[in-house]
Design a protein around this motif. Structure first.
Motif, PDB file in Angstrom:
ATOM      1  N   THR A   1      59.261  79.965  49.134  1.00 33.98           N
ATOM      2  CA  THR A   1      58.472  79.498  48.003  1.00 33.98           C
ATOM      3  C   THR A   1      57.900  80.702  47.238  1.00 33.98           C
ATOM      4  O   THR A   1      57.522  81.704  47.842  1.00 33.98           O
ATOM      5  N   GLY A   2      57.955  80.621  45.913  1.00 31.27           N
ATOM      6  CA  GLY A   2      57.460  81.724  45.087  1.00 31.27           C
ATOM      7  C   GLY A   2      58.465  82.850  44.918  1.00 31.27           C
ATOM      8  O   GLY A   2      58.160  83.888  44.339  1.00 31.27           O
TER       9      GLY A   2
ATOM     10  N   GLY B   1      61.233  82.870  43.122  1.00 29.13           N
ATOM     11  CA  GLY B   1      61.725  83.013  41.743  1.00 29.13           C
ATOM     12  C   GLY B   1      62.825  82.036  41.357  1.00 29.13           C
ATOM     13  O   GLY B   1      63.432  82.184  40.300  1.00 29.13           O
ATOM     14  N   LYS B   2      63.059  81.018  42.193  1.00 26.55           N
ATOM     15  CA  LYS B   2      64.163  80.081  41.929  1.00 26.55           C
ATOM     16  C   LYS B   2      63.940  79.287  40.638  1.00 26.55           C
ATOM     17  O   LYS B   2      64.821  79.220  39.771  1.00 26.55           O
ATOM     18  N   THR B   3      62.737  78.685  40.516  1.00 29.01           N
ATOM     19  CA  THR B   3      62.449  77.899  39.317  1.00 29.01           C
ATOM     20  C   THR B   3      62.468  78.797  38.080  1.00 29.01           C
ATOM     21  O   THR B   3      62.911  78.377  37.005  1.00 29.01           O
ATOM     22  N   THR B   4      62.027  80.036  38.234  1.00 31.57           N
ATOM     23  CA  THR B   4      62.010  80.963  37.099  1.00 31.57           C
ATOM     24  C   THR B   4      63.433  81.189  36.586  1.00 31.57           C
ATOM     25  O   THR B   4      63.664  81.244  35.375  1.00 31.57           O
TER      26      THR B   4
ATOM     27  N   HIS C   1      65.047  73.423  49.046  1.00 35.84           N
ATOM     28  CA  HIS C   1      64.484  73.890  50.314  1.00 35.84           C
ATOM     29  C   HIS C   1      65.243  73.216  51.458  1.00 35.84           C
ATOM     30  O   HIS C   1      65.444  73.748  52.516  1.00 35.84           O
TER      31      HIS C   1
HETATM   32  N1  LIG Z   1      53.678  79.992  34.590  1.00 27.01           N
HETATM   33  C1  LIG Z   1      53.531  81.023  35.437  1.00 27.01           C
HETATM   34  N2  LIG Z   1      52.662  82.016  35.154  1.00 27.01           N
HETATM   35  C2  LIG Z   1      52.509  83.073  35.984  1.00 27.01           C
HETATM   36  N3  LIG Z   1      53.182  83.229  37.126  1.00 27.01           N
HETATM   37  C3  LIG Z   1      54.057  82.275  37.480  1.00 27.01           C
HETATM   38  C4  LIG Z   1      54.271  81.117  36.663  1.00 27.01           C
HETATM   39  N4  LIG Z   1      55.197  80.341  37.269  1.00 27.01           N
HETATM   40  C5  LIG Z   1      55.539  80.979  38.403  1.00 27.01           C
HETATM   41  N5  LIG Z   1      54.865  82.142  38.543  1.00 27.01           N
HETATM   42  C6  LIG Z   1      55.020  83.145  39.632  1.00 27.01           C
HETATM   43  O1  LIG Z   1      56.330  83.612  39.596  1.00 27.01           O
HETATM   44  C7  LIG Z   1      56.861  83.747  40.916  1.00 27.01           C
HETATM   45  C8  LIG Z   1      58.116  82.909  41.067  1.00 27.01           C
HETATM   46  O2  LIG Z   1      57.791  81.544  40.909  1.00 27.01           O
HETATM   47  P1  LIG Z   1      58.848  80.369  40.953  1.00 27.01           P
HETATM   48  O3  LIG Z   1      58.175  79.139  40.505  1.00 27.01           O
HETATM   49  O4  LIG Z   1      60.066  80.794  40.231  1.00 27.01           O
HETATM   50  O5  LIG Z   1      59.162  80.286  42.525  1.00 27.01           O
HETATM   51  P2  LIG Z   1      60.104  79.272  43.309  1.00 27.01           P
HETATM   52  O6  LIG Z   1      61.082  80.099  44.050  1.00 27.01           O
HETATM   53  O7  LIG Z   1      60.624  78.220  42.399  1.00 27.01           O
HETATM   54  O8  LIG Z   1      59.062  78.638  44.334  1.00 27.01           O
HETATM   55  P3  LIG Z   1      59.071  77.170  44.982  1.00 27.01           P
HETATM   56  O9  LIG Z   1      60.114  77.195  46.031  1.00 27.01           O
HETATM   57  O10 LIG Z   1      57.706  77.078  45.557  1.00 27.01           O
HETATM   58  O11 LIG Z   1      59.304  76.196  43.905  1.00 27.01           O
HETATM   59  C9  LIG Z   1      55.740  83.346  41.840  1.00 27.01           C
HETATM   60  O12 LIG Z   1      55.085  84.513  42.276  1.00 27.01           O
HETATM   61  C10 LIG Z   1      54.822  82.517  40.977  1.00 27.01           C
HETATM   62  O13 LIG Z   1      53.501  82.656  41.399  1.00 27.01           O
END
Ligand SMILES: Nc1ncnc2c1ncn2[C@@H]1O[C@H](COP(=O)(O)OP(=O)(O)OP(=O)(O)O)[C@@H](O)[C@H]1O
Ligand SMILES: [Mg+2]
Length: 602
Positions: free
Chosen positions: A394-395, A397-400, A554
């Protein structure tokens, strides 16, 4: 990858007080509020009557008194009395008509402004949205616009009409006696100067109160929006305490504003009483000295009473004026915000052969609010028609990655391409039409099933097709056929209670309907029971057929059908390869994840 300090500078926000942008915002507001020529003309005539007739009426009482004292017959006196009545009623009617016209004009104009603002807010990118809570935006689009509408009506009725009335009275008094005119003018100037001084104190007080209420409403909106999580975490008490704090701040700001308002009104009242007494004293001495008649003294008393109301209305407008100025300021600020995503001068057309491949080439990205990059030097290729599974903690960067593919943000460095075209060269609307996204947070509207599927787009404008039979077909395809049959009004049923699984399936139906070239599924089945998960898995398979896809999961079972896997850790791709090959290589990170997940497919 560039050093962090460079990244920070590369993504600076637009200056919040950027003057040309503000000017543009102000021009937009002015364009919305400009009245049509016909309305302007009618308003001018109505205002002239609403101010002229009340100034004329006391002239008749003057003649009435003077002629009565001179021993006139009853007939002419009755005619004068009748004339007075006509002028008084005419003045009132003109005032009512002015109000009606002003209301029509301002509500038309402010509704246009509301539409503009809604359109503008929907066009802002996610970075801008993260700067304001939905509650604050609602307060901007509705509360502030309402304050301006109320102010404009009040401005016409209470400011323009009052000022003209005052001018009319002053001119009439000057015509009677210069000294009386000079005294009255001096007194009006003094009262006016006092009002301006009061306004200087009142404006900041009003702005603080408006800001405090926006913060409180923003917090409430967040609280009610997150009721499920708040309950689950037992955070209710803390949120009530936060509300208590923000509401307290608002009440204190409001009380300060009211105190200032009361002081200003009291000051004006005292000044007014003193001025009236002075005027009457002067009139009495002029009557005794034979300079004016008794009728003129009566006229002066009437004028003294007549100007009291305009002054009081002007004072009442203090709060509205400063509130409206603060609202206008916030609206122009919002309108001057610009999306950070550059619009290409000549957008490239989307690739016409489907499916498209997707490439991330050296992509680095940092959120404005983040202190470290969310993605670092990401290299990814998804072959046309294949599906990539993204895994990672989690966190990581996947959603990014998904957001950058939808161009909700632009990378700081590197390029994202679909079908070989840089996303930044494509028209945003066209691009989003061709990429379907389903997150675990499905947004359903309190609207009909049809509108929830088409997102309010009329069937005629929908590409490819969205007629009723197509809507029914996609619902059947995602396994919601039986559910639809149970709905009392079919596609016209308003969506009320709906389960998490059903809303997920509905989101899939939306994507099927839009028929995108690329599909991104972000954790689509993490909150569902086994039976629904299976339905969703089948549905996902159908969704991915013939399209390029990204499945973020996940739950490794969701990845049974993907072709390749990328493991993301701390914003980097740390492993990328064929799913079957990675699964069978015991040294791979993916195989380790599978072993951890216990019982997931190999
Ligand atoms: N809108 C935002 N503003 C600032 N930081 C963000 C924002 N969205 C995500 N982040 C940060 O960017 C990083 C990657 O986040 P992301 O949402 O891509 O993770 P993820 O892999 O999708 O996590 P998860 O499995 O929990 O969904 C994390 O450190 C998160 O805190
Ligand atoms: Mg995520």
């Amino acid at each position: 990858m560039p050093p962090l300090s460079l990244l920070r500078n590369a993504r600076s926000r637009p200056d919040p007080v950027d003057q040309p942008a503000r000017k543009r915002g102000r021009r937009l507001v002015a364009a919305c509020l400009r009245p049509p020529a016909g309305t302007t003309l009618a308003l001018l005539v109505a205002i002239a009557a609403a101010t002229g007739l009340p100034v004329l009426a006391p002239q008749l009482t003057k003649r009435f008194v003077d002629e009565a004292i001179a021993g006139s017959a009853l007939g002419p006196l009755l005619i004068l009395a009748g004339g007075y009545l006509l002028l008084a009623v005419g003045g009132l009617a003109a005032r009512t008509f002015t109000g009606w016209l002003a209301n029509g004009w301002t509500w038309d104009g402010t509704n246009r402004l509301r539409e503009q603002l809604t359109d503008h807010v929907l066009g802002l990118d996610l970075e801008e949205h993260s700067r304001s809570s939905p509650g604050e935006l609602i307060e901007r689009v509705d509360g502030d616009v309402m304050a301006i509408a109320n102010f404009l009506v009040a401005f016409v009725m209470d400011v323009v009409v009052s000022v003209l009335l005052l001018i009319g009275v002053l001119v009439s008094v000057f015509l009677i006696n210069t000294w009386l005119g000079v005294t009255l003018t001096g007194y009006c100037i003094l009262v006016f100067a006092g009002m301006l001084a009061g306004q200087r104190i009142a404006v900041p007080a009003g702005r603080r109160s408006n800001e405090a209420i926006a913060v409180m409403l923003g917090g409430l909106e967040e609280t009610f929006g997150g009721v499920e999580d708040i309950r689950a975490n037992g955070a209710g008490g803390y949120l009530v305490r936060r509300f208590h704090r923000t509401a307290g701040a608002w009440i204190r700001a409001e009380a300060a504003e009211v105190r200032v308002g009361i002081l200003v009104v009291a000051g004006i009242s005292v000044a007014f009483a003193a001025g009236t007494a002075l005027l009457l004293g002067l009139a009495a001495s002029l009557v005794v000295g034979g300079a004016v008649t008794v009728g003129t003294a009566v006229l002066l008393v009437q004028y003294a009473l007549l100007i009291r109301a305009p002054f009081e209305r002007l004072t009442d407008q203090f709060r509205q004026v400063q509130g409206a100025l603060a609202s206008l300021d916030r609206i122009t600020e919002l309108l001057s915000r610009r999306s950070t995503l550059a619009v290409p001068a000549r957008p490239a057309s989307v690739p016409d052969t489907r499916p498209w491949d997707v490439r991330f080439e050296g992509v680095t990205f940092r959120y404005d609010a983040g202190d470290h990059p969310a993605l670092r030097d990401v290299e990814l290729t998804i072959a046309a028609g294949s599906t990539l599974g993204l895994v990672g903690r989690t966190g990581s960067g996947k959603t990014t990655i998904a957001r950058l593919l939808l161009r909700l943000y632009d990378p700081i460095s590197g390029v994202v391409r679909v079908g070989g075209v840089d996303l930044r060269d494509l028209d945003q609307a066209a691009l989003r039409q061709h990429i379907g996204l389903v997150t675990q947070d499905v947004q359903l509207f309190s609207a009909t099933i049809r509108d929830n599927l088409t997102l309010f787009r009329p069937a005629a404008e929908f590409r490819p097709v969205a007629d009723d039979s197509r809507l029914r077909q996609v619902l059947h395809e995602v396994g919601l056929g039986a559910w639809l049959d149970d709905q009392p009004d079919g596609l016209d049923t308003l969506i009320t209670g709906i389960s998490a699984g059903e809303s997920q399936l509905l989101a899939f139906a939306r994507v099927l309907l839009a028929d995108p070239a690329i599909v991104v599924l972000d954790e689509p089945s993490s909150r569902l029971d086994r039976a629904t998960e299976q339905r969703i898995d089948t549905c996902v398979a159908r969704l991915l057929t013939g399209r390029t896809g990204i499945v973020i999961a996940h739950r490794l079972a969701s990845l049974a059908r993907v072709d390749t896997i990328a493991v993301v850790a701390d914003g980097r791709i740390v492993e990328h390869g064929d799913r079957a090959a990675l699964a069978s290589d015991p040294a791979s990170r993916f195989a380790r994840l599978i072993r951890l997940a216990d019982g997931a497919p190999r």
